[in-house]
Design an enzyme around this catalytic site. Sequence first.
Site, mmCIF file in Angstrom:
data_model
loop_
_atom_site.group_PDB
_atom_site.id
_atom_site.type_symbol
_atom_site.label_atom_id
_atom_site.label_comp_id
_atom_site.label_asym_id
_atom_site.label_seq_id
_atom_site.Cartn_x
_atom_site.Cartn_y
_atom_site.Cartn_z
ATOM 1 N N TYR A 199 -10.618 -2.365 51.105
ATOM 2 C CA TYR A 199 -11.375 -3.756 51.935
ATOM 3 C C TYR A 199 -11.543 -4.927 50.732
ATOM 4 O O TYR A 199 -11.709 -4.453 49.569
ATOM 5 C CB TYR A 199 -12.766 -3.396 52.687
ATOM 6 N N ASN A 201 -14.130 -6.246 49.578
ATOM 7 C CA ASN A 201 -15.190 -6.178 48.670
ATOM 8 C C ASN A 201 -15.214 -4.711 47.824
ATOM 9 O O ASN A 201 -16.146 -4.523 47.056
ATOM 10 C CB ASN A 201 -16.415 -6.050 49.446
ATOM 11 N N LYS A 202 -14.010 -4.081 47.818
ATOM 12 C CA LYS A 202 -13.941 -2.905 47.007
ATOM 13 C C LYS A 202 -13.375 -3.509 45.525
ATOM 14 O O LYS A 202 -12.688 -4.328 45.449
ATOM 15 C CB LYS A 202 -12.888 -1.961 47.682
ATOM 16 N N LEU A 203 -13.367 -2.602 44.564
ATOM 17 C CA LEU A 203 -12.885 -2.712 43.286
ATOM 18 C C LEU A 203 -11.583 -2.755 43.242
ATOM 19 O O LEU A 203 -10.795 -3.215 42.380
ATOM 20 C CB LEU A 203 -13.381 -1.809 42.189
ATOM 21 N N VAL A 204 -10.671 -2.191 44.226
ATOM 22 C CA VAL A 204 -9.289 -2.349 44.496
ATOM 23 C C VAL A 204 -9.148 -2.845 45.724
ATOM 24 O O VAL A 204 -9.571 -2.042 46.904
ATOM 25 C CB VAL A 204 -8.426 -0.995 44.154
#
Length: 390
Positions: A199, A201-204
């Site tokens: 998603y 807001n994730k780091l990937v």
Amino acid sequence: MTSALSVPAAFDPALSLEAVGPIPVNEPRLDGNERAYLLDCIDTGWISSEGPFVERFEAAMAEKVNRRYGIGVANGSAALDIAVAALRLGPGDEVILPSFTIISCAAAIVRAGATPVVVDCDPLTLNSTADHYAAVITPRTKALMVVHIYGLPVDMDPILALAERHGLAVIEDAAEMHGQTYKGRPCGSFGHLSTFSFYPNKLVTSGEGGMVMTDDPELAERCRSLRNLCFNNRQRFIHDEIGWNYRLTNMQAALGLAQVEKLEQTVARKREIGRVYTDLLADLPGVQIPLTGTDYAEGLYWVFSLILDDSMEMDAKAAMAVLADQKIGTRPFFWPMHEQPVFRKMGLFEGVSCPVAERIARRGFYVPSGVGVTGLQMRRVAAVVRQVLK
């Protein structure tokens, strides 16, 4: 004394709303190969799930988390559905998980016909522990779902030992843990299956998207079948089992691959954000900020959370409302599974109490901490938080 429901007029002009502008709770950075890879998808016409970036993304993620196999899927919730189904969990089976997590975790268990059993969490790490899990194991328990929360990993070794003693499967939900490690080992490398979300807001991120990871070739093949409608190997459009269309597209995978290529820089950036906020807010009375680390991991700061002490008159909802007036984006904490109306209507979790989860759900929220947040924006967030909560 300053009102807890307003921001005083006496405020550094350089940090005013007019000077800094609205601050979103999250803003991704797409400053690597994202554009080039997406254009490649368009130029070649490979936009479906059969494009070459899917396998490249799966291989890159598997390498990062030291897994043999990665199976790209439509989102993190789909990854959990497939993980539960791959283990053939169903009616009569109990699966233990934290109450303090996103509903996708419990929903995957319920959709499979299995029974979710929830446990409380530690008030500092916000993660559930081996002792929490051990206290509710019964003869019907078949699996433990371990969920890393908000930036610090779960203490995995005692839980893995507990699972081995009782012959239980382990699903590791590493949705928020891209690039994080536990005792030097990558999060997402533990258990029979692990899952990730991509998603924004994730780091990937791949916009939407998820992945199931495993070292077991039979589980990997079953996950691939489940994500693709369980087509019969002998003849297409003949099905021996019901699966899902949970495929990841080539365009999503292209975006995700570009993000994986710069994961180390993203992790460094998140930890820098955590250090800045910690310096700015560490001495604020009555507010619990994230631990900088434990003896098994350094904080990753997927989000920078604030938990208000019970002595403070305002709760998280009130504080977030004031910050919203100041155009500062926030998000509430997860709401406990045992208090979810949908599950109560199903007769689940009757009489269950998880005091820590109940408290932090009402007293906790997080402030803008995506990789795109700037130093000036963090200074404004901290200044307004200080004025509101002092």
